[in-house]
Design a protein around this motif. Structure first.
Motif, PDB file in Angstrom:
ATOM      1  N   ILE A  88       0.821  -1.215   0.000  1.00 37.00           N
ATOM      2  CA  ILE A  88       0.000   0.000   0.000  1.00 37.00           C
ATOM      3  C   ILE A  88       0.854   1.263   0.000  1.00 37.00           C
ATOM      4  N   ALA A  89       1.788   1.356   0.948  1.00 37.71           N
ATOM      5  CA  ALA A  89       2.648   2.540   1.009  1.00 37.71           C
ATOM      6  C   ALA A  89       3.460   2.728  -0.266  1.00 37.71           C
ATOM      7  N   PRO A  90       4.087   1.666  -0.833  1.00 34.76           N
ATOM      8  CA  PRO A  90       4.827   1.860  -2.087  1.00 34.76           C
ATOM      9  C   PRO A  90       3.986   2.404  -3.235  1.00 34.76           C
ATOM     10  N   VAL A  91       2.734   1.925  -3.382  1.00 31.55           N
ATOM     11  CA  VAL A  91       1.887   2.441  -4.462  1.00 31.55           C
ATOM     12  C   VAL A  91       1.650   3.939  -4.290  1.00 31.55           C
ATOM     13  N   LEU A  92       1.331   4.351  -3.080  1.00 28.71           N
ATOM     14  CA  LEU A  92       1.077   5.776  -2.823  1.00 28.71           C
ATOM     15  C   LEU A  92       2.320   6.618  -3.069  1.00 28.71           C
ATOM     16  N   VAL A  93       3.476   6.129  -2.626  1.00 27.56           N
ATOM     17  CA  VAL A  93       4.716   6.876  -2.790  1.00 27.56           C
ATOM     18  C   VAL A  93       5.101   6.979  -4.264  1.00 27.56           C
ATOM     19  N   VAL A 125      19.164  -2.459 -14.394  1.00 22.91           N
ATOM     20  CA  VAL A 125      18.987  -3.894 -14.149  1.00 22.91           C
ATOM     21  C   VAL A 125      17.979  -4.111 -13.018  1.00 22.91           C
ATOM     22  N   LEU A 126      18.110  -3.337 -11.951  1.00 23.49           N
ATOM     23  CA  LEU A 126      17.230  -3.514 -10.795  1.00 23.49           C
ATOM     24  C   LEU A 126      15.770  -3.229 -11.121  1.00 23.49           C
ATOM     25  N   VAL A 127      15.514  -2.294 -12.038  1.00 24.43           N
ATOM     26  CA  VAL A 127      14.127  -1.955 -12.371  1.00 24.43           C
ATOM     27  C   VAL A 127      13.603  -2.781 -13.534  1.00 24.43           C
ATOM     28  N   PHE A 128      14.352  -3.837 -13.927  1.00 24.93           N
ATOM     29  CA  PHE A 128      13.803  -4.799 -14.885  1.00 24.93           C
ATOM     30  C   PHE A 128      12.653  -5.512 -14.181  1.00 24.93           C
ATOM     31  N   LEU A 171       8.988  -1.035  -2.740  1.00 26.47           N
ATOM     32  CA  LEU A 171       9.155   0.198  -3.511  1.00 26.47           C
ATOM     33  C   LEU A 171       9.771  -0.087  -4.871  1.00 26.47           C
ATOM     34  N   LEU A 172      10.786  -0.969  -4.908  1.00 24.69           N
ATOM     35  CA  LEU A 172      11.457  -1.294  -6.163  1.00 24.69           C
ATOM     36  C   LEU A 172      10.496  -1.943  -7.147  1.00 24.69           C
ATOM     37  N   PHE A 173       9.724  -2.911  -6.666  1.00 22.42           N
ATOM     38  CA  PHE A 173       8.788  -3.592  -7.560  1.00 22.42           C
ATOM     39  C   PHE A 173       7.724  -2.621  -8.088  1.00 22.42           C
ATOM     40  N   THR A 174       7.170  -1.811  -7.211  1.00 25.72           N
ATOM     41  CA  THR A 174       6.141  -0.855  -7.640  1.00 25.72           C
ATOM     42  C   THR A 174       6.715   0.153  -8.625  1.00 25.72           C
ATOM     43  N   PHE A 175       7.936   0.640  -8.357  1.00 27.20           N
ATOM     44  CA  PHE A 175       8.601   1.571  -9.266  1.00 27.20           C
ATOM     45  C   PHE A 175       8.832   0.913 -10.623  1.00 27.20           C
ATOM     46  N   ALA A 176       9.288  -0.361 -10.617  1.00 25.92           N
ATOM     47  CA  ALA A 176       9.591  -1.055 -11.864  1.00 25.92           C
ATOM     48  C   ALA A 176       8.339  -1.304 -12.692  1.00 25.92           C
ATOM     49  N   VAL A 177       7.224  -1.613 -12.035  1.00 21.04           N
ATOM     50  CA  VAL A 177       5.985  -1.883 -12.756  1.00 21.04           C
ATOM     51  C   VAL A 177       5.362  -0.594 -13.296  1.00 21.04           C
ATOM     52  N   CYS A 178       5.370   0.451 -12.488  1.00 19.87           N
ATOM     53  CA  CYS A 178       4.738   1.714 -12.900  1.00 19.87           C
ATOM     54  C   CYS A 178       5.633   2.539 -13.822  1.00 19.87           C
ATOM     55  N   GLN A 179       6.908   2.657 -13.490  1.00 16.75           N
ATOM     56  CA  GLN A 179       7.882   3.447 -14.260  1.00 16.75           C
ATOM     57  C   GLN A 179       7.337   4.837 -14.604  1.00 16.75           C
ATOM     58  N   LEU A 180       6.910   5.544 -13.565  1.00 16.64           N
ATOM     59  CA  LEU A 180       6.406   6.900 -13.739  1.00 16.64           C
ATOM     60  C   LEU A 180       7.526   7.922 -13.703  1.00 16.64           C
ATOM     61  N   ASP A 181       8.592   7.625 -12.975  1.00 20.26           N
ATOM     62  CA  ASP A 181       9.739   8.519 -12.885  1.00 20.26           C
ATOM     63  C   ASP A 181      10.732   8.205 -13.998  1.00 20.26           C
ATOM     64  N   PRO A 182      11.637   9.154 -14.306  1.00 16.00           N
ATOM     65  CA  PRO A 182      12.577   8.938 -15.417  1.00 16.00           C
ATOM     66  C   PRO A 182      13.624   7.878 -15.113  1.00 16.00           C
TER      67      PRO A 182
END
Length: 273
Positions: A88-93, A125-128, A171-182
């Motif tokens: 929950i927190a990772p999605v919001l962040v 590699v980490l955000v694959f 956080l890493l998984f949510t970031f990798a799936v969404c890829q909203l940041d550059p």
């Protein structure tokens, strides 16, 4: 009959010094984020207010999950904490695009350094998405289906490491799936959707195994075990639906841009005929 000592081994909040440290970092991060967004608006730049709300809410629920009382028996409370910290927190962040905000408010030299890190090969590699999914869900399988979970109460450093891993991997998984940041390389929607489906399936299977049997070396009341497993199963489903919705919106926007570009090319071609 359950063993009282093992029954409380993986107690949820309060989680000791490491929980307080993570909670304080979350509060400081929320304060820094709000300061950055205010700075953007004062200089005339646009920054949606809902992003402020998302980041603040994400940090707030993370801090509460680590320090505040959680409902239910020991296993149910622990699983509620897991859902907040890892999902929950990772999605919001991530929805708040903190990296984008940071790049817009930093001075030139620190901004270039941060962008170089974000575009580096290790980060790429980490955000694959499949790798991020393995690090996230694979860590949960290791935690709950080995004696690791039972040993957390006796090893404070291990308990701290597990909390940090849960937050960071979520956080890493949510970031990798969404890829909203550059990032240097944006993986296709197909890669991200496949990783999300695979992670969701693995998470659901893990919840079902916990419904049938507790983590090795622990003994919980049957009702507590079942409630915690159901919370993991259905809470995970809801979070994964939210991530799927984010991917769907991105796909819709990308399709719209492609159609617009094709229409413009067709109009230009027609004009020169």
């Amino acid at each position: 009959m359950s063993n009282p000592h093992l029954h409380h081994a993986p107690a949820a909040a309060p989680t000791g010094l490491i929980g307080m440290v993570i909670a304080v970092v979350a509060v400081l991060a929320a304060s820094a984020y709000l300061a950055g967004s205010i700075r953007l608006r004062l200089r005339g730049d646009a920054w949606p207010g809902w992003r402020d709300a998302c980041f603040t809410a994400g940090c707030a629920v993370l801090a509460y999950a680590l320090l505040g009382p959680l409902p239910g028996g020991p296993f149910t409370a622990h699983m509620a904490q897991h859902l907040v910290l890892a999902m929950i927190a990772p999605v919001l962040v991530v929805l708040a695009r903190p990296l984008t905000l940071l790049l817009r408010v930093l001075p030139t030299r620190p901004r270039r350094t941060l962008l170089a890190v974000a575009h580096s090969t290790p980060v790429s590699v980490l955000v694959f998405p499949p790798l991020a999914a393995v690090l996230d869900v694979g860590g949960l399988w290791l935690l709950y289906r080995t004696p690791l979970f039972a040993g957390l109460h006796h090893q404070p450093l291990l308990h701290a490491a597990v909390h940090v891993h849960v937050v960071v991997s979520g956080l890493l998984f949510t970031f990798a799936v969404c890829q909203l940041d550059p990032v240097r390389r944006r993986w296709s929607l197909a890669w991200r959707a496949t990783a999300l489906l695979g992670a969701g399936a693995a998470h659901a299977v893990l919840a079902k195994t916990l419904y049938a049997a507790p983590p090795p070396g622990t003994a919980f009341a049957t009702a507590d075990l079942h409630t915690g497993a159901q919370l993991m199963y259905y809470g995970g489903d809801l979070t994964e639906i939210a991530l799927a919705a984010i991917i769907a919106v991105q796909w819709y926007a990308a399709s719209g841009r492609i159609r617009t570009h094709q229409q413009r090319r067709g109009e230009v071609s027609a004009a020169f005929r």
